[in-house]
Design a protein around this motif. Structure first.
Motif, PDB file in Angstrom:
ATOM      1  N   ARG A 121      10.896  -5.089   0.460  1.00  0.00           N
ATOM      2  CA  ARG A 121      11.296  -3.705   0.735  1.00  0.00           C
ATOM      3  C   ARG A 121      12.645  -3.703   1.448  1.00  0.00           C
ATOM      4  NH1 ARG A 121      11.544   0.510   3.714  1.00  0.00           N
ATOM      5  NH2 ARG A 121      11.146   2.461   2.643  1.00  0.00           N
ATOM      6  N   LYS A 299      -3.270  -2.908  -0.528  1.00  0.00           N
ATOM      7  CA  LYS A 299      -1.813  -2.923  -0.740  1.00  0.00           C
ATOM      8  C   LYS A 299      -1.132  -1.695  -0.145  1.00  0.00           C
ATOM      9  CE  LYS A 299      -1.189  -5.949  -4.688  1.00  0.00           C
ATOM     10  NZ  LYS A 299      -2.412  -6.738  -4.554  1.00  0.00           N
ATOM     11  N   THR A 307       6.395  -1.255   6.466  1.00  0.00           N
ATOM     12  CA  THR A 307       7.539  -0.353   6.569  1.00  0.00           C
ATOM     13  C   THR A 307       7.715   0.124   8.008  1.00  0.00           C
ATOM     14  OG1 THR A 307       7.137   0.334   4.302  1.00  0.00           O
ATOM     15  CG2 THR A 307       8.561   1.746   5.609  1.00  0.00           C
ATOM     16  N   ASN A 311      10.903  -0.467  10.426  1.00  0.00           N
ATOM     17  CA  ASN A 311      11.612   0.612  11.126  1.00  0.00           C
ATOM     18  C   ASN A 311      11.708   0.344  12.618  1.00  0.00           C
ATOM     19  OD1 ASN A 311      10.506   3.544   9.185  1.00  0.00           O
ATOM     20  ND2 ASN A 311      11.997   1.979   8.742  1.00  0.00           N
TER      21      ASN A 311
ATOM     22  N   LEU B 214       8.586   7.893   7.274  1.00  0.00           N
ATOM     23  CA  LEU B 214       8.393   6.448   7.353  1.00  0.00           C
ATOM     24  C   LEU B 214       9.250   5.783   6.277  1.00  0.00           C
ATOM     25  CD1 LEU B 214       6.747   3.952   8.314  1.00  0.00           C
ATOM     26  CD2 LEU B 214       4.977   4.618   6.680  1.00  0.00           C
ATOM     27  N   GLY B 215      10.062   4.832   6.694  1.00  0.00           N
ATOM     28  CA  GLY B 215      10.890   4.103   5.738  1.00  0.00           C
ATOM     29  C   GLY B 215      12.183   4.800   5.374  1.00  0.00           C
ATOM     30  N   LYS B 254       8.558  14.032  -0.173  1.00  0.00           N
ATOM     31  CA  LYS B 254       9.614  13.930  -1.174  1.00  0.00           C
ATOM     32  C   LYS B 254      10.001  12.482  -1.399  1.00  0.00           C
ATOM     33  CE  LYS B 254      13.529  14.947   1.865  1.00  0.00           C
ATOM     34  NZ  LYS B 254      14.551  15.910   2.231  1.00  0.00           N
ATOM     35  N   LYS B 256       9.561   8.466  -2.446  1.00  0.00           N
ATOM     36  CA  LYS B 256       8.975   7.820  -3.607  1.00  0.00           C
ATOM     37  C   LYS B 256       7.556   7.307  -3.344  1.00  0.00           C
ATOM     38  CE  LYS B 256      10.314   4.386  -6.974  1.00  0.00           C
ATOM     39  NZ  LYS B 256      11.266   3.350  -7.348  1.00  0.00           N
ATOM     40  N   GLU B 257       7.313   6.847  -2.137  1.00  0.00           N
ATOM     41  CA  GLU B 257       6.009   6.274  -1.817  1.00  0.00           C
ATOM     42  C   GLU B 257       4.879   7.287  -1.948  1.00  0.00           C
ATOM     43  OE1 GLU B 257       8.791   5.584  -0.427  1.00  0.00           O
ATOM     44  OE2 GLU B 257       8.901   3.415  -0.077  1.00  0.00           O
ATOM     45  N   GLN B 259       4.781   9.478  -4.437  1.00  0.00           N
ATOM     46  CA  GLN B 259       4.774   9.974  -5.811  1.00  0.00           C
ATOM     47  C   GLN B 259       4.603   8.903  -6.870  1.00  0.00           C
ATOM     48  OE1 GLN B 259       8.132  12.549  -6.294  1.00  0.00           O
ATOM     49  NE2 GLN B 259       8.150  12.968  -4.126  1.00  0.00           N
ATOM     50  N   TRP B 268       2.345  -1.703  -4.689  1.00  0.00           N
ATOM     51  CA  TRP B 268       2.242  -0.679  -3.643  1.00  0.00           C
ATOM     52  C   TRP B 268       0.824  -0.129  -3.491  1.00  0.00           C
ATOM     53  CZ3 TRP B 268       7.031   3.113  -3.935  1.00  0.00           C
ATOM     54  CH2 TRP B 268       8.185   2.398  -3.555  1.00  0.00           C
ATOM     55  N   GLY B 269      -0.081  -0.493  -4.385  1.00  0.00           N
ATOM     56  CA  GLY B 269      -1.457  -0.037  -4.260  1.00  0.00           C
ATOM     57  C   GLY B 269      -1.656   1.407  -4.681  1.00  0.00           C
ATOM     58  N   GLU B 273      -4.203   6.958  -1.584  1.00  0.00           N
ATOM     59  CA  GLU B 273      -4.315   6.365  -0.247  1.00  0.00           C
ATOM     60  C   GLU B 273      -2.935   6.132   0.358  1.00  0.00           C
ATOM     61  OE1 GLU B 273      -5.811   5.240  -2.923  1.00  0.00           O
ATOM     62  OE2 GLU B 273      -7.902   4.697  -2.508  1.00  0.00           O
ATOM     63  N   ARG B 274      -2.010   5.665  -0.492  1.00  0.00           N
ATOM     64  CA  ARG B 274      -0.658   5.354  -0.015  1.00  0.00           C
ATOM     65  C   ARG B 274       0.022   6.609   0.498  1.00  0.00           C
ATOM     66  NH1 ARG B 274       2.967   5.134  -4.484  1.00  0.00           N
ATOM     67  NH2 ARG B 274       1.527   3.666  -5.451  1.00  0.00           N
ATOM     68  N   VAL B 276      -1.302   9.499   1.449  1.00  0.00           N
ATOM     69  CA  VAL B 276      -1.949  10.031   2.656  1.00  0.00           C
ATOM     70  C   VAL B 276      -1.568   9.182   3.870  1.00  0.00           C
ATOM     71  CG1 VAL B 276      -4.192  10.304   3.774  1.00  0.00           C
ATOM     72  CG2 VAL B 276      -3.844  11.164   1.452  1.00  0.00           C
ATOM     73  N   ALA B 277      -1.577   7.856   3.690  1.00  0.00           N
ATOM     74  CA  ALA B 277      -1.210   6.970   4.803  1.00  0.00           C
ATOM     75  C   ALA B 277       0.239   7.213   5.213  1.00  0.00           C
ATOM     76  CB  ALA B 277      -1.402   5.508   4.405  1.00  0.00           C
ATOM     77  N   TRP B 278       1.099   7.503   4.229  1.00  0.00           N
ATOM     78  CA  TRP B 278       2.524   7.726   4.550  1.00  0.00           C
ATOM     79  C   TRP B 278       2.674   8.915   5.483  1.00  0.00           C
ATOM     80  CZ3 TRP B 278       4.426   3.437   2.818  1.00  0.00           C
ATOM     81  CH2 TRP B 278       5.789   3.205   2.982  1.00  0.00           C
TER      82      TRP B 278
END
Ligand code: B12
Ligand code: SF4
Lengths: 453, 314
Positions: A121, A299, A307, A311, B214-215, B254, B256-257, B259, B268-269, B273-274, B276-278
């Motif tokens: 990443r 994953k 991430t 950060n 995040l990120g 908005k 990418k993680e 969508q 990325w799994g 879940e991804r 919601v976790a984001w």
């Protein structure tokens, strides 16, 4: 607190003999205080002074290397409470819990999950760093059997051996003799025996305390046994306790130079619910945990935690950057549009993401601006018409595209005329200000060109 | 060696702020310690989470975040009731996205109409936001503030270029105000000063130092929030003692993680879940950095963050 220059000066011989390479003892003392020189340079310092000085100059959180080889990770060395003061140094280590009660095949599968957890990443390779093998069975044989499986199936992964039994510890440590594992489980009931085992095998000792007072007591005891490398667990398990204890520990170490708490913290974040666990682990990353142990590593969860760790541990003074080059977004052809932006990772990822979202293949020319955002780079004189023109000429763009149109960020619209002057034969188009306008912008262009046709 | 716990007490305190009308008002802020540091001072209120709804069908929202609202998002009033009755929302945020020139350019009068209809549909405390188009927001929020008169809402966002009109409207109709600047503690402070110089009560402002996901710059928002909070507490700076807002959903949904389909990025799994976790991790980070008020979207993320708040405060 570290000693000041004057306090250090008082401990030096005060002869100004210059053997250290500095004109005076005071000048040398000042450099020592700034950690820009080593005490070894002075041959005449007394051994008593040497000891006081080395104690005072040791980093507030002890540096510890965990594991060996390529996968070894560094912990500790932190010097601040807030990331804006100075970069957080060693990123949190994520460890997957594996209970020794699992079937052999499951142990192998979980080890394989850890081995396969690596993802990339923003140009960094990120992964679950370690395994925490837990002696849940309470028996020595089961623990040994699980340890032997891991030692042969995941030999390179740093391991935390978790047991309260000194005999069990003695049973498994030979599997990890020269691999710098952590032996976690020194508590009030087994302190002396566990310390002896850790000493004998020369491994890092993990303290399992019940509360901060007991933690201080056990840490001092380990030290009395001659153990230097320690990781500490105050017993905090709820989010509230983790935040409180970790804060108190980091403050005691950094602000008070309180040695018994000047060690990396290990946090056990295990939860039934995976998302709840992710949030506890996230709290550990933000609030001073050096190791966070989790029970599952889906994953999606790894991506979020990696991430966040990235950060939190970036340098607030040196932004993350991507390589200067022309990036292909989608499957561009020589007729596809050419965009330009700066090499600040964040800018690059936002802009390339938005071009991708617009479903228009294109080229994104990323110019080295020392990792500054578009406006910051422009304000700092690094994203100027002359530099952009030179970059486009040297970047090979003219071979990639047949057209001669460059789309620039809307925020630097003022540059368009000057770029056209300096980049002969090119037309500059001002794009939208925000990258999220790229989609609408491209749509409008498509409509325009179909009207024209 | 005995140790006395290194506790810290501060001279400053964050203002406590109320929105809504009894019995459904919410209060946040009021602490004189860093976030969740109740072991060394007083932290009387828990952070508040508002669910976001919009005046138009949010067809720019990615699929995962449209799903929970697919039955209701065509009708803002229905959507508001759904959030309260089914999801247990303690506060709501109406974003007048449809007033943006690129998103339908609805008029201030249309916006006022929507405000009236949603406010009468749900008696919880309300946040009313423009579309983040500085010029248009000035006109839209004047109409919205008037339509919401008597409901003690939080109106925003006032920025450097439009604060005068919006602050005047909030003042005239007795609302609280979001003051937004872009990731810079000095700009934030300066905006607060400008707004209070208009006669707006400094204790009725909420700081939005600009969110990031995040990120995608989270560390900037995180550090700016920490610095603002330290200025409030340690330096006892009255121009920085307002509670802070994290406008989380808008920034998270908005990237990418939230969508990309799993088949396109298997490493990325799972997408649900991804995503919601984001949102949940971004929200938690801002709470730990100092936010007292969050605007969020996904019910599962809200639930997880509420549980985390519970664990951090009990
Ligand atoms: C964080 C920050 C910094 C950080 C640097 C972080 C970094 N890596 O760049 C630090 C603290 C170092 C910094 C320093 C300075 N900064 Co500064 N900084 C900011 C801040 C708060 C955020 C910048 C950021 O990260 N933006 C996010 C990125 C993603 O934005 P971006 O690159 O512009 O990309 C967006 C758009 O431009 C667009 N886009 C990008 N590329 C492309 C390409 C195409 C084709 C299209 C269509 C669109 C597009 O999409 C992106 C998202 O929408 C801004 C204020 C703000 N909110 O903008 C000020 C700001 C950029 N800084 C500013 C200034 C003046 C400076 C300094 C000169 C201050 C000083 N006196 O020292 C220095 C210069 C640095 C130097 N080395 O000399 C000013 C610039 C004013 C101006 N209009 O010229 C700003 C706007 C603040 C202000 N209002 O005063 N800064
Ligand atoms: S070598 Fe030691 S004694 Fe000589 S000047 Fe340097 S610090 Fe002083």
């Amino acid at each position: 607190m570290a000693l000041t220059g004057v306090e250090i000066f008082k401990l030096l011989p005060k002869t100004n003999c210059k053997k250290c390479g500095f004109p005076t003892c005071l000048a040398f003392a000042m450099k020592l205080a700034q950690r820009q020189a080593s005490l070894d340079l002075c041959p005449d310092v007394s051994s008593e002074a040497r000891q006081r000085l080395s104690e005072a100059s040791a980093p507030p959180v002890r540096p510890i290397l965990f594991g060996t080889g390529d996968r070894a990770v560094r912990m500790g060395e932190e010097t601040v409470l807030f990331r804006h003061e100075k970069r957080f140094v060693n990123p949190t280590v994520f460890a997957l819990e594996i209970k020794d009660t699992l079937a052999d095949s499951e142990i192998r599968d979980r080890a394989a999950d850890v081995m396969g957890s690596e993802i990339e990443r923003v140009g960094q390779r990120l992964r679950i760093d370690a395994i925490a093998l837990v002696n849940d069975s309470g028996t020595i044989e089961t623990f040994e059997s699980a340890a032997s499986i891991l030692a042969s199936h995941a030999p390179s992964i740093p391991i935390i051996l978790c047991t309260r039994s000194p005999e069990a510890a003695r049973g498994v440590l030979p599997f990890y003799a020269e691999k710098k594992p952590i032996l976690y489980g020194m508590d009030a009931s087994n302190a002396d025996a566990m310390a002896d085992v850790a000493k004998q095998f020369r491994v890092t000792l993990g303290i399992a305390a019940k509360g901060l007072d007991e933690l201080v007591h056990l840490s001092e005891k380990a030290k009395q046994h001659g153990i230097e490398d320690i990781v500490i667990d105050s017993g905090a398990r709820s989010a509230r306790e983790i935040l409180e204890h970790n804060t108190v520990i980091r403050r005691a170490a950094v602000k008070k130079s309180f040695r018994p708490l000047g060690y990396p913290i290990i946090t056990f974040a295990q939860r039934e619910d995976s998302l709840a666990e992710a949030l506890i682990a996230a709290l550990g990353v933000m609030k001073y945990s050096s190791i966070v142990v989790v029970r599952s590593i889906e994953k999606w969860k790894c991506l979020a935690l990696f991430t966040l760790r990235q950060n939190m541990f970036t340098d607030p003074q040196v932004p993350m950057q991507v390589e200067q080059k022309i990036y292909r977004i989608g499957e561009p052809t020589p007729a596809s549009p050419l965009f330009i932006t700066t090499n600040f990772s964040l800018t690059y990822f936002i802009v390339s993401g938005e071009i991708e979202n617009s479903k228009t293949p294109g080229y994104l020319a990323v110019m080295d601006c020392e990792g500054l955002s578009v406006l910051t780079a422009w304000a700092a004189g690094k994203f100027t018409a002359a530099k952009i023109a030179q970059f486009i000429r040297e970047s090979g763009a003219e071979q990639l595209v047949q057209h001669r149109e460059l789309i620039i960020p809307g925020y630097v619209a003022v540059l368009s005329g000057a770029i056209e002057d300096k980049l002969e034969g090119w037309k500059v188009t001002v794009g939208p200000r925000e990258a999220n306008g790229i989609n609408a912008f491209m749509k409008a262009r498509r409509q325009e060109s179909s009207h024209a046709a | 060696m005995a140790m006395t716990l290194p506790k810290e007490s501060f001279a400053g305190r964050v203002y406590s702020l109320t929105i809504g009308q009894p019995p459904k008002k919410v209060i946040f802020g009021g602490e004189n310690v860093l976030p969740f540091h109740s072991f060394e001072g007083s932290s009387p209120r828990k952070p508040v989470i508002a669910f976001e709804i919009q005046d138009v069908v949010p067809d720019d929202w990615p699929e995962e975040i449209q799903k929970p609202y697919s039955e209701v998002m065509g009708d803002p009033a229905l959507w508001a009731r759904f959030c309260c009755e089914t999801l247990g929302a303690e506060a709501l945020a109406l974003r007048l996205a449809g007033t943006h020139p690129d998103r339908g350019d609805r008029s201030p009068a249309d916006a006022a109409e929507t405000v009236r209809s949603v406010l009468s549909a749900a008696d919880v405390p309300w946040i009313i936001l423009g579309s983040n188009h500085a010029e248009k927001d000035a006109a839209v929020l004047v109409a919205a503030a008037e339509a919401a008169r008597g409901r003690n809402c939080l109106i925003g966002k006032a920025q450097e270029s439009n604060y005068k009109t919006i602050a005047a409207a909030a003042l005239a109709h007795d609302h609280k105000l979001v003051a937004m600047s872009e990731l810079d503690i000095n700009l934030s402070k300066q905006l607060n000063i400008l707004i209070t110089q208009m006669g707006f009560d400094k204790e009725k402002i909420v700081i939005d130092p600009m969110c990031s996901a995040l990120g995608y710059g989270l560390e900037y928002t995180y550090s700016v929030m920490e610095r603002i909070r330290l200025a409030a507490l340690a330096q006892n700076d009255p121009t920085m003692q307002q509670p802070m807002l994290g406008d989380v959903g808008m920034y998270v949904w908005k990237v990418k993680e939230t969508q990309a389909q799993e088949e396109d990025v298997p490493q990325w799994g799972g997408l649900k879940e991804r995503a919601v976790a984001w949102e949940a991790v971004t929200a938690l980070a801002l709470l730990v950095a100092g936010a007292e008020l969050l605007i969020m979207r996904h019910p599962d993320a809200v639930r997880a963050v509420r549980n985390a708040i519970e664990e951090l405060t009990s």
